[in-house]
Scaffold this motif. Sequence first.
Motif, short mmCIF file in Angstrom:
data_model
loop_
_atom_site.label_atom_id
_atom_site.label_comp_id
_atom_site.label_asym_id
_atom_site.label_seq_id
_atom_site.Cartn_x
_atom_site.Cartn_y
_atom_site.Cartn_z
N ALA A 26 0.84 -1.21 0.00
CA ALA A 26 0.00 0.00 0.00
C ALA A 26 0.87 1.25 0.00
O ALA A 26 0.59 2.24 -0.70
N HIS A 50 -6.57 1.54 -2.09
CA HIS A 50 -6.74 2.55 -1.04
C HIS A 50 -8.20 2.67 -0.65
O HIS A 50 -8.52 3.22 0.41
N PRO A 106 -8.74 -0.35 2.42
CA PRO A 106 -7.47 -0.57 3.15
C PRO A 106 -7.61 -1.72 4.15
O PRO A 106 -8.69 -1.99 4.69
#
Length: 759
Positions: free
Chosen positions: A445, A750, A753
């Motif tokens: 991420a 995103h 998450p």
Amino acid sequence: MPVVRRLALLLVVPLVATVLFAAWGVASTGQRARAADRLQALVAVSAVSGEVVDELSRERLVAAQFLTGSSASVDPLLAQVARTDRVVADYRQRRGRFGAGDVEAARLFAAFDGQLGQLPALRDQVRGRSVSLTTMLVRYRVAVSQGLAVREAVGQVGGADAQIAEQLRVAAALSRASEYAGVQQTAVLAGSGVVVTQAAQRELAAARAGYEEALLTVADGASGRWRSWLDQALTGPGVLAAQRFDDEVSRARVGSRLRVDAADWVQATGERRDRLHGVQTRVDADIAAGVARRRAAQWATTAVLTGAALALVVVAGALTVWQGRALARRLRRVRDAVTRVASRDLPDLVRRVSATDPGDPSAMPAAPPALAPTGRSRDEIDEVTAAFDALAMTVYETAADLARQRLVAAGAVEAVGRRCQGMAHLLMRELDRAERDEADEKTLATLFAVDNLAAQLLHATQSLLVLSGRALGSVHPEPVALVTVAQAALSRIREYRRVVVGSVDGRVSVPPALIDDLVHLLASLLDNATRYSPGETVISGHLLGDQVVVQVIDTGAGITPDLMARLNAELAAPAPMIAVEHIRRQGVATVAMLAAVHGLRVRLVAGQPQGTVAVVEIPISAVLIAAPPPMVVPALPARSPRGHGMDAPTQALPLIPAPRPPLDRQSTPVYEETTRQSPVSPWFVEGATIHLPPAGPTPYSGAATTANGLPKRQPMRTPFAPPTVSARPPSRRPDGLAGTARAYQRGLGHRFPQPKEGQ
């Protein structure tokens, strides 16, 4: 007010003053000349009035002789009346030159004209002997007195100078002396043989005194020549005889009888009166000649002054026009030259200086030519022209300095942009390698976020390159679909999660030379839309007629009409050179420059019910359009020999080509893992973009077929099974476009998450 008009005003004022003074002088001299004409006419009337007075005095004497003699003939009276009428007619002709507008002349002649109008009645009475001698003498004397008054007042009414007025007074004194002699003549004729009364004696004494006083006035005011004329006229036997008769009459006592021979008395006094009248006639002629000479001199002066004034006005006008036109011509020449240099030559020179390398003196264009004449300046106009030459040279030097500064600035911007672009590419390559081998979700991420920042950095760097006038530098080997360009554009912005790729025409492909520029242009529009709009932003593309229209639609509050008009003007005509504000806000300036380079049209319109729509119009000549494959229609089967129609129960349908199989994509574990954890957005399943399966068409399992194995046409049924919706988007090329797709999937990570440890 223009300078030419001011100059004309400055030149016209002295010219008008000259004209006014010249006109005043001409008018004054002309008025004096007309006064001289009037005085000449009055002198002529005065002279003829003297003739009328003399003829009236003679007529009075003849009338007295006719009334005193009972047997006297009327013929002498009629002859004298005819002579008097001729003189009166001449008087009236000369008198008629003065119209009713000349009030002073009319007032002068009014009384005398009235007495002349009463003469016919008086003559009739005399011929009929119906009037007394005394009455007749009084009435004639009144008429003669009015004539003498005209002669005495002519100088005052005519405005004569002192000399002419004195001469007119002398002429009037001669007429009065002749009248007194006539009065004495008629009085003695009427009293001959009659006792002298006191009244008769006073009348005779007054007549003699008036005669002598008139002669004294003539002697005092006459010139030497006139006195010589008078002295010659009053000498001779006839004049001496008249003097003896005069002395004898003056010695007559009251109560005594006046013993004078009437015939001798009339003859002697008549000769004296004739001599006085001759002098009077000569004096009147001399006065008329003098007045005529003065009139001629006055008119000559008027003509000379008028000619001089006209010549002066003509010269002044010619000089004014000459100098005015010369100055105006020079001013216009300077104005035209300055305007040409300022509006065309100097801007063109500045553009050429800006486009030239200032470091190469041989490549620099020549300085602007001087407009002022070489050498010493003649007047202020040349000084103004020289000042403009200095200004033009300063502008040229300033343009050269600015060109050097712009060259340095552009070089610095390009150098920074190239370095940043190279580092961004290296960073993205390293991030791709790290993302491919990374298995930890948190680290992945973080790498996705850094990758997006690197894409934004690349976009900002490329904006600097565009503003510096340089190309982006990368060229693709083959065209790319428009939808791929749109997806690559949204991967360059920060808020890519709020961008929805709408309906994009799959037939449109972007040629290699336009790919990067169009990606950058759309990324700039998407960045502006997401920056100022809190909701979702939709990008779509359609083929409409002779152009491809790409729309970026946001749902924000919109912009004001004034700001929209200013932004559209900037998009339609980008600034020729970058400014500080273009560096600060790169979006609009970058879009305008890229659109101008490729001939695109970008404009902003108000969205409905709110928001703003950025419309990009791409000419169809700038893109590639995929033509659909031709439809193959099978031939009809042959008829049966028995003529019962078709062999098969149904007609064969055209074959529908199967979609092209997708390209083999490179296996990326990180990509697959991200796809598994983050399913595809429902929009891709329910929206406009539908991904067909790679398998070819298969008949429906329960469909009816003919003997030859072909499907039968059945109502509300399809010959092929409906395509199944793929849950995975088609794979992309393993080169740069594959990285774009991975960046898009990384962005989806995103949205979902992973929870942190301990939560």
